[in-house]
Each structure stands twice: as C-alpha cells, then as structure tokens.
Write an enzyme that holds these catalytic residues in place. Structure first.
Site, PDB file in Angstrom:
ATOM      1  N   HIS A 833      -1.933  -9.597  -1.922  1.00 23.38           N
ATOM      2  CA  HIS A 833      -1.126  -9.129  -0.791  1.00 23.38           C
ATOM      3  C   HIS A 833      -1.294  -7.615  -0.782  1.00 23.38           C
ATOM      4  CE1 HIS A 833       0.739 -13.099  -0.450  1.00 23.38           C
ATOM      5  NE2 HIS A 833       0.844 -13.082  -1.753  1.00 23.38           N
ATOM      6  N   THR A 834      -2.314  -7.154  -0.068  1.00 23.38           N
ATOM      7  CA  THR A 834      -2.704  -5.745  -0.156  1.00 23.38           C
ATOM      8  C   THR A 834      -1.626  -4.799   0.357  1.00 23.38           C
ATOM      9  OG1 THR A 834      -3.823  -5.946   1.978  1.00 23.38           O
ATOM     10  CG2 THR A 834      -5.152  -6.247  -0.014  1.00 23.38           C
ATOM     11  N   CYS A 835      -0.786  -5.292   1.258  1.00 20.34           N
ATOM     12  CA  CYS A 835       0.273  -4.433   1.793  1.00 20.34           C
ATOM     13  C   CYS A 835       1.200  -3.945   0.686  1.00 20.34           C
ATOM     14  CB  CYS A 835       1.099  -5.176   2.839  1.00 20.34           C
ATOM     15  SG  CYS A 835       0.145  -5.714   4.261  1.00 20.34           S
ATOM     16  N   PHE A 836       1.426  -4.831  -0.296  1.00 24.74           N
ATOM     17  CA  PHE A 836       2.379  -4.517  -1.363  1.00 24.74           C
ATOM     18  C   PHE A 836       1.686  -4.230  -2.696  1.00 24.74           C
ATOM     19  CE2 PHE A 836       4.318  -7.535   1.638  1.00 24.74           C
ATOM     20  CZ  PHE A 836       5.318  -6.733   2.138  1.00 24.74           C
TER      21      PHE A 836
END
Length: 869
Positions: A833-836
C-alpha cells in the site's frame, strides 16, 4: 509617575483636555478656509496672547495684567479653531457666556453666530453665567464652528451628546444610562465606517470626533475608579477600533491614525505601558501607519493627504523607542509576538521618512559629520537603538547555540528572534558600515540562525533579507525557506485536479492534463489514476511524477540534453543545431516544443511542492539562468567539456601566436538550419573582426552567451513561465533559485545520492502482526542487505513509489515505513500500500522461499506499479 485610579478626579480630566490639541474643523479638508477673518487671526496672533479688556485691538497691543490685580476676575484660556493659537481672557464670575463671545468677536472678527464654546465636554449657552458653568481660574475652553454651519450636523450632535453623557457619568449624575453612550458611539461608527463613505466625509467625521474631545472623554471615563464606568469606556474604545478595522478598507482605515494616536497619548499619560487597552491602541496605531510614507515627499491616495499630514515622524518615533527599550531591557526578549510586529510597523514609516530626506544619499555616514535637515535627533537615537539591538541579539543567539540541543531548555521567546533580526538588519542598512557589522555578528552564531529558520520560519513571512547571505545557511535551512515560498498543499478532495493516464501515452496525456489546467487548480493538489488499474492515492501520484519526469528529460524526446560526464544532469536543447563544438538533435523537431517546456516547468515545480524526488538534476548553466545570474566559463564545464576545453585553450594560448591569426577566428558562430549552414554574428559586423589576444576574452564570453543563453532563451523563458504558474509569479520563481545553491536544487529534485542504508531503513520501519525478533523479519533484513544498490531502489519503489530518498534519508520521508503480516497464502508475492509506505507479506516458511519471492519483485519491470494503492 502614573496616577492611580482612585486619584483620578475632575481636575485630572481637565488637564487631559488641555493635553489634547484642538484641530480646526473643516467639513471639507481639501477646501480653502471658510472666512477671511479666521485667516487674519492666524496671521496676526500667536499662542497665549493676553487680552484683559474687551477693547483690546486686533493688532495685538494690550496691557498685560495678572489675575491677582483683579481678584474678582477669572483668567481663562480659549483655544481657537486653529490648533496653534490660544487667547487668554478675563471675565467676572457673574458675566454671561455671551460676554466671552463678544470678546472673541472683537479680537478675531469671527461672527458670534459662528462661534461655539466647549467646556468640560459641553457647549456653553449664552444666557448662563461663568459661575453657573463652573468656569474656574485657568480653565481651558475650546472654540469650534457651529453645527449648523457644517454638512454633518447629525455627527456633531451625536458626538456632542456622547461627550456630555460621559462627563455626567464621570460626575456621578443619576438618571444617566450607560447604554446611551454605547448606542451613540455605534450610530456614529455606522455612518462613519459604511462602505460607500466618501474620503472627505470620513475625514470630517473623524475631525468632529476629535474636535469635541471624545477621545479624552472616553479615556477620562476609563480612568474612573468606578468599575462600570471603566468597563464602559474600555468597551467603547475597543468598539471604535474593531469597527474601523472591519468596516474600512486599508487606505480608509489608515485615516483613523490621528484619532488612535490621541488615544495612545492620553492612555500613556494616564495608564501604565503594560495596560491592555493602551497596548491594543498602540498596536492598532501601528497597523494604521505601517506602509504609509509620512515624511517629506510622501504621497497618499487622493483625499487623504490633509488628514495624514497630521501624523509625523515625531509622533511615531516615541513608540519605536518605547518598544526598543522594552526589547533590550533584561537578559531575555521582553516583547510578545504582537509587540515585535508593532515594533516593525512603527519602524517602517520612520525609515521611509529618513530615506525621503533630500540630504539622504543612500546611506548615513558614520560618524555623523553633519546635521540632517530634518529628523536629526531621531536618526542619532535610532543609531543607538541599532547597537543595543545588535548586542542583545548576539547574546540571545549565543544562548540558542548553547541550549538548542537541550530541547527541554528551549525558550519560548526564540520564535521572535528572526523577526527582530530582520528589523535590526533593516535599521543597519541605513548607516554606513552597519550592515557589514550586523552580518559579522551573525557569522559566529550561524548555527543558531540555521536552527531558528528550520524551527520557527513561518509561511507568509518574508525572508528576502537572508538571501544575499545564504552562505551563513546550510541545505536544510535553505530548503525550508524555499518550501515556505511554494504553495501549501491542500487536503480537500473536491479541490484536487483529477488525471486518468494511459501508461502507453504517458507523456502526451500528461501534457494535455497539465498544460490545459488553470494554475490555481494544479496548486490545489492532484489526484492520479492509471487507466485500467485499481491503484489510486499518493503512492500512485509519486510513481507518476517519477515516470513523467523520466520521459520529459529523456534525450530521445529532444527537449533536454544530458551532460556528457553526468547523464543525470540536463539543460535545454536549442532550437537549432550548433556545428561549432557539439552536435545534437534540435528541439525544434517537435512543433509543440515550447509548450512542452512550459509543461516541464509546471511538472518540476509541482514535484518540489509535493516533496517528491524524481532522480533529475539541472546542469549549472540551466540553474543559473533560472536564477537570473550570469554564466561564466567554469559553469559550462559539465554541460559541454569539449566546448569548455576549446574556450580555455583560446584564453591560455600564447598571445603572440593568437595575434598571428593562427586560429582564423572572427566574431561569428555557425549553426545548422534546415540542413544548411548559417553564420550568426556575435555582434554587429562581427564577421570582419579578427579574434586577437586583446579581444579573445570578449570573444569567449560572447560565444558562451550565445551557446548557452541566446540559443535556449525561448526554452528557458517558457520553462520559467510554467514554473512561475505553480509557485505564484516570476518574482517568486527567481527568488527560489536565488535562495538555493545548485547543489541544494539537486538534493531537492534528485534526492540522496548515497547508497540506501539498510540500518537507516530498519531504524525507520515499524511492524504490525510481526515482532522485530520474528524469524521472517530477520530473514527479510538479511536478504535486503544482500541486494545490490539497484535492487534496493526497486524494492523501495515497490514499497513507496520512490526510487530516490530525500537527502536526509528515511528520516526525511513523510512518515515511517511499515511491515504488515498478511494472512494470505505463502505462495503469493508480497503486496504494498504505497500511499502509507506499507509492505505486506505472509509468514513465509523459510528464508529461501522469502528470497525467491523478493527476487521476483525486485526485477525492475515487475516492481514497477505492483502496489495496490
């Protein structure tokens, strides 16, 4: 010595009324005087002339008799319509007020029907005696124009009633309602601060407010020992301040300065300097006079000159001294943030007035060898204030240097230091050699200066004063100043500019989305999604920035050229091919090439605004042009080593050989245009000027100018325009590049050049579902340590959508990284989950299995865009 509240009586109020200088009321401040008789009076008489008999002549001849010669008579003063004249008259206690009017008529020629006498806030009636009006010896009366002779009778009536009511309250009369004062003031403010009020009418209203001694009456009531009176006065003065600030636009608001000055002067004499109401009035006055030029040569908006001429440097400077004394007193900083702001507000018009002096020649000589035509005392006192400030701030920064590593000892006053330093440096610029001394004082404490910038520099403040001395700063402090210049990111989803990009058309579709958008929409934030992919969010946006920048600066797209010795550095591709030293494909092959340069400028500015490292660096020649700086020979070394070597050889060649025309050079440069050769003269008739030992330096400079500036001028201008679209304007764009060193920009745009540290990675990683001691975690870090530098980059990209870390490593990221334990089958690869900054993988049964899974995702073509969201 300040008076105590319980000691403030009616006599004190009368003294305060004497302190107020009565202004001549003119319903039209720009008009000529109403009557010739008034002008004659101003011309013929001076302040405090005595008239002991009604028969005194207007020529000024009279016998001077003391009041003791007439024990049955009262001596009193009449302040005239002109603020600089006062009559001294004598009457018997039983004389009617009409007698005073008759004496004034004989002396001044002002008709009785145009006279209006004010005493203790009330108009005196003709039929009353002096005894009935309680006129005492040495009392002060005020002569103003009649209400019926003005165009603002309602305002006159309101303020007259307000002052009269205040005085009755002060005397303790029964049946006087507190609310009536508030109601009358609110009604006055309603008509005075209405949006469509004319400038002249505003000035007239404020003149009336002062002429009838309303400020003095309200301050008198504020000093009353009775709490209800004090509270009423405070509320009234605060209401006046708030209504003017909210109801009046800036130019109109500034016209309230004379009234606010009077409030400040009255309160400073009656209350302490730390009195909350006095501090509020002082701060309000500062906000009214800041940005106003009140000295010689001042120019204010039409309709305001008359009124603002009543504010002078001598009125403002006492507040500068007062705040400076408080600032330099004691071991620490004794000013609040509001007071520091007030100090700056009062300083500005004083400095502007000094600079407007005809004998100010750009700097004040030190020592001061002559007397200035004006403000001489203020100039000398300001010089003393400067040295006290420099000494104080040097001690304060020494303290910061000693204690900044001990967070628990950090002093809350530190957040004011930058603002005070800015004002100190501003004063220093006025005096010869003082600015150099200021910066010399900063050198031993530059570590403190850097710390204060990173810790306390705030968005919205200006730090231009630091730019010329950025050698005192480091990368972190310069980067922080630049980030304050860039637009602030917004979190509101409805304001995001949405993009849906097909990976196969990455550059062209990105160009369409970014080029056609309004700049304000791009500043609001971006929402990015790749066509036919589920992943969305900040991680996908970071990936898009990296990929689109790689395409923009790909030499195959002919927009930018990579430096031969460092393929990470780029400079614009000229429209036409140079045949002199270096051959390349011209950028003009693409008919939209100039629009693409503007697009590139927008993308780079957005990447910096989003704090995303895209692995790109600017060549020094490109960076210097964006900063508006000149390019020298040494600056082109990386951009074109062969060109650099040739130019250097020309400059270092034996002069005798050069003068023999061995080189066969003239002041021309050859380029290829549409398949044919074209000769460009470096200046008029350059083809007929032979290069020799005397002009070869000029030849090399002109060649560099054409090769790296003239030939790419259009491209640089378009790139700068796109960049300015995002940051706000061209001035901010140039300010950003002047704030940074070339290496700083490399760090912000490219990121860290160091090999990714596994230890730093581990230090900034947390776990969910796993413990740090679990075998899977131990295996994971051992495998990462075995990876090549490129494999670590791919893993980082897979995990975060970043291939390049900030200069300060993992600690510079927006948050820590996370390893989550998933409940998926061990046959599956890790997901992210690259956003986080979150990577997830199951409890693989062995290190070999984990290595095999990680080896798959660290292949560049697999790791790209493998994250979930």
């Amino acid at each position: 010595m300040k008076r105590k509240l319980e000691d403030y009586d009616e006599e004190d109020f009368l003294n305060d009324l004497d302190f107020v200088r009565m202004r001549k009321y003119d319903p039209n401040p720009n008009s000529a005087p109403a009557t010739a008789s008034t002008d004659q009076f101003v011309d013929q008489f001076t302040r405090h002339q005595r008239y002991d008999e009604p028969t005194a002549s207007t020529s000024g001849s009279s016998s001077h008799l003391s009041s003791s010669s007439y024990p049955d008579r009262i001596q009193f003063f009449v302040r005239m319509i002109s603020q600089s004249n006062t009559l001294v008259l004598y009457c018997k206690p039983e004389d009617k007020v009409k007698v005073i009017h008759e004496k004034i008529l004989r002396v001044t020629g002002i008709p009785m029907m145009e006279q209006r006498l004010i005493y203790q806030g009330r108009q005196l009636q003709w039929e009353h005696s002096l005894a009935e009006c309680m006129i005492r010896n040495d009392a002060s009366l005020h002569l103003v124009g009649r209400m019926r002779s003005t165009e603002h009778p309602r305002v006159w009536h309101l303020i007259d009633e307000l002052v009269s009511t205040v005085y009755r309250l002060f005397k303790g009369e029964r049946g006087v309602y507190l609310k009536s004062v508030e109601a009358m003031l609110v009604e006055f403010l309603d008509v005075t601060t209405k949006k469509d009020i004319h400038a002249n009418h505003l000035a007239s209203h404020l003149n009336i407010f002062q002429s009838l001694c309303a400020p003095a009456a309200l301050v008198m009531l504020y000093m009353s020992p009775h709490k209800c009176n004090k509270d009423l006065a405070e509320k009234s003065i605060r209401t006046f301040i708030t209504s003017c600030k909210i109801g009046l636009a800036k130019p109109f608001y500034s016209q309230c300065a004379p009234v606010m000055l009077e409030f400040c002067n009255l309160l400073s004499r009656s209350a302490a300097q730390d009195d909350p109401l006095y501090k509020l009035c002082r701060s309000s006055l500062g906000s009214m006079v800041e940005d106003l030029r009140i000295g010689r040569g001042s120019r204010n908006p039409d309709g305001f000159n008359n009124r603002m001429s009543m504010i002078a440097v001598k009125d403002i400077f006492p507040f500068v001294t007062e705040l400076a004394n408080k600032l330099t007193d004691g071991s620490g900083i004794n000013l609040s943030s509001n007071e520091v702001r007030d100090f700056a507000a009062f300083l500005w018009p004083v400095k502007a007035a000094i600079k407007d002096l005809p004998d100010f020649k750009g700097v004040i000589p030190v020592p001061m060898t002559y007397t200035f035509s004006c403000y001489d005392d203020e100039i000398k006192l300001l010089f003393m204030i400067l040295f006290e400030l420099m000494e104080k701030m040097k001690k304060c920064l020494d303290k910061v240097k000693a204690e900044m590593a001990m967070e628990e000892k950090e002093d809350s006053e530190w957040d004011q230091y930058l603002a005070i330093l800015k004002e100190t440096r501003g004063i220093a610029k006025l005096y010869q050699g003082a600015e150099d001394m200021f910066w010399s004082n900063m050198k031993p404490v530059d570590v403190s200066l850097r710390y204060l910038i990173v810790r306390y520099a705030k968005r919205g403040e200006t730090y231009k004063w630091l730019i010329g001395h950025k050698n005192l700063l480091d990368f972190e402090s310069r980067r922080h100043l630049v980030m304050l210049l860039l637009p602030e990111m917004k979190d509101e989803d409805e304001e995001l500019h949405e993009m849906l990009i097909d990976r196969s058309q990455l550059l062209s579709e990105s160009f369409n989305y970014i080029s056609k958008a309004k700049p304000e929409n791009l500043r609001g934030g971006l929402f990015m999604e790749f066509n036919n992919e589920e992943a969305t969010g900040p991680g996908v946006l970071r990936e898009w920035f990296f990929l689109v920048c790689q395409e923009i600066f790909n030499p195959q797209n002919a927009l930018f050229i990579a430096c031969p010795n460092d393929r990470r550095r780029f400079f614009p591709n000229p429209e036409l091919r140079s045949t002199c030293f270096y051959v390349f494909v011209a950028s003009k092959v693409d008919p939209l090439h100039l629009k693409y340069f503007k697009f590139a400028g927008r993308v780079i500015a957005l990447a910096l605004m989003h704090k995303i490292q895209v692995g790109i660096m600017f060549d020094r020649t490109f960076f210097l042009q964006l900063a508006g700086l000149k390019i020298s020979l040494e600056d082109i070394k990386d951009a074109d080593p062969y060109f650099y070597s040739s130019c250097k050889q020309i400059l270092e060649m034996d002069p005798v050989i050069v003068d023999q025309d061995v080189l066969g050079l003239t002041f021309v440069h050859e380029i290829e245009e549409l398949g044919s050769m074209k000769v460009v003269e470096l200046f008029a008739n350059g083809k007929n000027i032979v290069v020799n030992s005397r002009n070869r330096k000029e030849y090399v400079e002109l060649l560099i100018q054409y090769r790296f500036v003239t030939s790419v001028a259009k491209q640089v201008v378009k790139f700068a325009k796109g960049y300015a679209d995002i940051v706000g304007d061209e001035k901010i764009q140039k300010l950003i590049f002047k704030t940074l060193e070339s290496e700083d920009h490399d760090g912000m745009l490219h990121g860290s050049e160091s090999i990714i540290s596994v230890e730093d990675w581990k230090l900034h990683t947390e776990y969910n579902g796993y413990e740090e001691t679990d075998p899977q975690i131990n295996w994971f870090w051992k495998i990462v340590e075995e990876m090549t530098a490129e494999q670590r980059k791919v893993l980082l990209f897979f995990w975060t959508s970043l291939k390049h870390l900030p200069v300060d490593g993992f600690g510079g990221l927006a948050s820590k990284l996370y390893i989550y334990k998933s409940n998926e089958s061990t046959n599956l690869l890790p997901s992210t989950h690259t956003c986080f900054y979150r990577i997830c993988f199951p409890a693989y049964p062995s290190m070999a299995v984990m290595r095999q899974r990680l080896n798959i995702i660290t292949q560049d073509h697999v790791g790209c865009s493998f994250g979930t969201w």
